[in-house]
Motif scaffolding. Structure first.
Motif, PDB file in Angstrom:
ATOM      1  N   TYR A  22     -24.693  78.285 -10.093  1.00  0.00           N
ATOM      2  CA  TYR A  22     -24.830  77.057 -10.876  1.00  0.00           C
ATOM      3  C   TYR A  22     -25.666  76.028 -10.122  1.00  0.00           C
ATOM      4  O   TYR A  22     -26.587  75.432 -10.685  1.00  0.00           O
ATOM      5  N   GLN A  23     -25.349  75.808  -8.853  1.00  0.00           N
ATOM      6  CA  GLN A  23     -26.065  74.801  -8.068  1.00  0.00           C
ATOM      7  C   GLN A  23     -27.542  75.154  -7.922  1.00  0.00           C
ATOM      8  O   GLN A  23     -28.407  74.299  -8.057  1.00  0.00           O
ATOM      9  N   MET A  24     -27.824  76.414  -7.666  1.00  0.00           N
ATOM     10  CA  MET A  24     -29.214  76.834  -7.526  1.00  0.00           C
ATOM     11  C   MET A  24     -29.953  76.656  -8.851  1.00  0.00           C
ATOM     12  O   MET A  24     -31.099  76.184  -8.861  1.00  0.00           O
ATOM     13  N   SER A  25     -29.323  77.024  -9.960  1.00  0.00           N
ATOM     14  CA  SER A  25     -29.935  76.822 -11.278  1.00  0.00           C
ATOM     15  C   SER A  25     -30.273  75.350 -11.488  1.00  0.00           C
ATOM     16  O   SER A  25     -31.383  74.991 -11.903  1.00  0.00           O
ATOM     17  N   TYR A  26     -29.312  74.503 -11.180  1.00  0.00           N
ATOM     18  CA  TYR A  26     -29.487  73.054 -11.322  1.00  0.00           C
ATOM     19  C   TYR A  26     -30.610  72.556 -10.417  1.00  0.00           C
ATOM     20  O   TYR A  26     -31.478  71.791 -10.848  1.00  0.00           O
ATOM     21  N   ASP A  27     -30.599  72.993  -9.148  1.00  0.00           N
ATOM     22  CA  ASP A  27     -31.625  72.561  -8.191  1.00  0.00           C
ATOM     23  C   ASP A  27     -33.035  72.947  -8.640  1.00  0.00           C
ATOM     24  O   ASP A  27     -33.999  72.243  -8.359  1.00  0.00           O
ATOM     25  N   LEU A  28     -33.130  74.084  -9.327  1.00  0.00           N
ATOM     26  CA  LEU A  28     -34.431  74.549  -9.807  1.00  0.00           C
ATOM     27  C   LEU A  28     -34.809  73.948 -11.166  1.00  0.00           C
ATOM     28  O   LEU A  28     -35.879  74.231 -11.696  1.00  0.00           O
ATOM     29  N   GLY A  29     -33.900  73.137 -11.728  1.00  0.00           N
ATOM     30  CA  GLY A  29     -34.196  72.461 -12.985  1.00  0.00           C
ATOM     31  C   GLY A  29     -33.917  73.280 -14.232  1.00  0.00           C
ATOM     32  O   GLY A  29     -34.554  73.080 -15.266  1.00  0.00           O
ATOM     33  N   ASN A  37     -28.118  84.821 -14.992  1.00  0.00           N
ATOM     34  CA  ASN A  37     -28.848  85.774 -15.827  1.00  0.00           C
ATOM     35  C   ASN A  37     -29.783  86.653 -14.997  1.00  0.00           C
ATOM     36  O   ASN A  37     -29.956  87.827 -15.302  1.00  0.00           O
ATOM     37  N   ILE A  38     -30.355  86.090 -13.962  1.00  0.00           N
ATOM     38  CA  ILE A  38     -31.210  86.888 -13.067  1.00  0.00           C
ATOM     39  C   ILE A  38     -30.341  87.845 -12.254  1.00  0.00           C
ATOM     40  O   ILE A  38     -30.618  89.039 -12.172  1.00  0.00           O
ATOM     41  N   SER A  39     -29.280  87.318 -11.659  1.00  0.00           N
ATOM     42  CA  SER A  39     -28.413  88.129 -10.797  1.00  0.00           C
ATOM     43  C   SER A  39     -27.718  89.256 -11.548  1.00  0.00           C
ATOM     44  O   SER A  39     -27.462  90.316 -10.982  1.00  0.00           O
ATOM     45  N   SER A  40     -27.419  89.025 -12.818  1.00  0.00           N
ATOM     46  CA  SER A  40     -26.726  90.044 -13.601  1.00  0.00           C
ATOM     47  C   SER A  40     -27.673  91.058 -14.223  1.00  0.00           C
ATOM     48  O   SER A  40     -27.223  92.029 -14.830  1.00  0.00           O
ATOM     49  N   GLY A  41     -28.967  90.841 -14.087  1.00  0.00           N
ATOM     50  CA  GLY A  41     -29.938  91.796 -14.604  1.00  0.00           C
ATOM     51  C   GLY A  41     -30.388  91.538 -16.024  1.00  0.00           C
ATOM     52  O   GLY A  41     -31.104  92.346 -16.611  1.00  0.00           O
ATOM     53  N   LYS A  42     -29.978  90.423 -16.597  1.00  0.00           N
ATOM     54  CA  LYS A  42     -30.395  90.111 -17.965  1.00  0.00           C
ATOM     55  C   LYS A  42     -31.877  89.756 -18.045  1.00  0.00           C
ATOM     56  O   LYS A  42     -32.503  89.954 -19.072  1.00  0.00           O
ATOM     57  N   CYS A  43     -32.417  89.205 -16.962  1.00  0.00           N
ATOM     58  CA  CYS A  43     -33.829  88.838 -16.949  1.00  0.00           C
ATOM     59  C   CYS A  43     -34.326  88.773 -15.509  1.00  0.00           C
ATOM     60  O   CYS A  43     -33.533  88.789 -14.567  1.00  0.00           O
ATOM     61  N   LEU A  44     -35.620  88.707 -15.358  1.00  0.00           N
ATOM     62  CA  LEU A  44     -36.254  88.475 -14.069  1.00  0.00           C
ATOM     63  C   LEU A  44     -37.055  87.179 -14.168  1.00  0.00           C
ATOM     64  O   LEU A  44     -37.529  86.836 -15.255  1.00  0.00           O
ATOM     65  N   PRO A  45     -37.226  86.475 -13.067  1.00  0.00           N
ATOM     66  CA  PRO A  45     -37.981  85.226 -13.158  1.00  0.00           C
ATOM     67  C   PRO A  45     -39.474  85.507 -13.354  1.00  0.00           C
ATOM     68  O   PRO A  45     -40.005  86.470 -12.787  1.00  0.00           O
ATOM     69  N   PRO A  46     -40.154  84.682 -14.162  1.00  0.00           N
ATOM     70  CA  PRO A  46     -41.609  84.808 -14.239  1.00  0.00           C
ATOM     71  C   PRO A  46     -42.226  84.391 -12.897  1.00  0.00           C
ATOM     72  O   PRO A  46     -41.555  83.803 -12.043  1.00  0.00           O
ATOM     73  N   MET A  47     -43.478  84.696 -12.708  1.00  0.00           N
ATOM     74  CA  MET A  47     -44.124  84.477 -11.409  1.00  0.00           C
ATOM     75  C   MET A  47     -44.010  83.030 -10.936  1.00  0.00           C
ATOM     76  O   MET A  47     -43.696  82.796  -9.763  1.00  0.00           O
ATOM     77  N   ASN A  48     -44.247  82.052 -11.804  1.00  0.00           N
ATOM     78  CA  ASN A  48     -44.163  80.659 -11.345  1.00  0.00           C
ATOM     79  C   ASN A  48     -42.751  80.309 -10.899  1.00  0.00           C
ATOM     80  O   ASN A  48     -42.560  79.555  -9.939  1.00  0.00           O
ATOM     81  N   GLU A  49     -41.744  80.868 -11.555  1.00  0.00           N
ATOM     82  CA  GLU A  49     -40.362  80.624 -11.134  1.00  0.00           C
ATOM     83  C   GLU A  49     -40.031  81.379  -9.854  1.00  0.00           C
ATOM     84  O   GLU A  49     -39.283  80.895  -9.013  1.00  0.00           O
ATOM     85  N   PHE A  50     -40.587  82.578  -9.716  1.00  0.00           N
ATOM     86  CA  PHE A  50     -40.391  83.328  -8.470  1.00  0.00           C
ATOM     87  C   PHE A  50     -40.920  82.521  -7.291  1.00  0.00           C
ATOM     88  O   PHE A  50     -40.272  82.426  -6.248  1.00  0.00           O
TER      89      PHE A  50
END
Length: 106
Positions: A22-29, A37-50
């Motif tokens: 939660y905190q990391m999600s919040y920190d990243l906006g 969702n990333i950690s559970s495998g539902k999605c991967l971050p796009p390049m700009n988010e990576f």
């Protein structure tokens, strides 16, 4: 290397930093479930988010994909500091590292 490496590496780095999903999600906006969702495998971050995730951990993309680096942020800080030292001081640090490694294996 596959998609699970990216998920697992983000989790590893997040735990080393001591922040919740939660905190990391919040920190990243993002919404509270973004990192989940990333950690559970539902999605991967796009390049700009990576790239934002790498910046969040203060590491380069190359360091992200270096599997044996368990503390890439700390290692980079050490390298940055050593870049400012004299050759004599660097040799002292290298000797200390070798000494610590010997004691660790004994």
């Amino acid at each position: 290397m596959d998609n699970s490496f990216i998920r697992d590496r983000i989790t590893e780095l997040r735990l080393l930093k001591g922040v919740s999903e939660y905190q990391m999600s919040y920190d990243l906006g993002h919404s509270r479930g973004y990192i989940y969702n990333i950690s559970s495998g539902k999605c991967l971050p796009p390049m700009n988010e990576f790239l934002s995730i790498c910046a969040y951990f203060n590491i380069t993309p190359a360091e992200f994909f270096t599997e044996q680096a368990h503390y890439p942020g700390l290692i980079q800080k050490a390298v940055d500091g050593m870049n400012e030292l004299s050759d004599e001081d660097l040799l002292l640090i290298l000797n200390l590292i070798n000494r610590l490694k010997e004691h660790r294996h004994n």
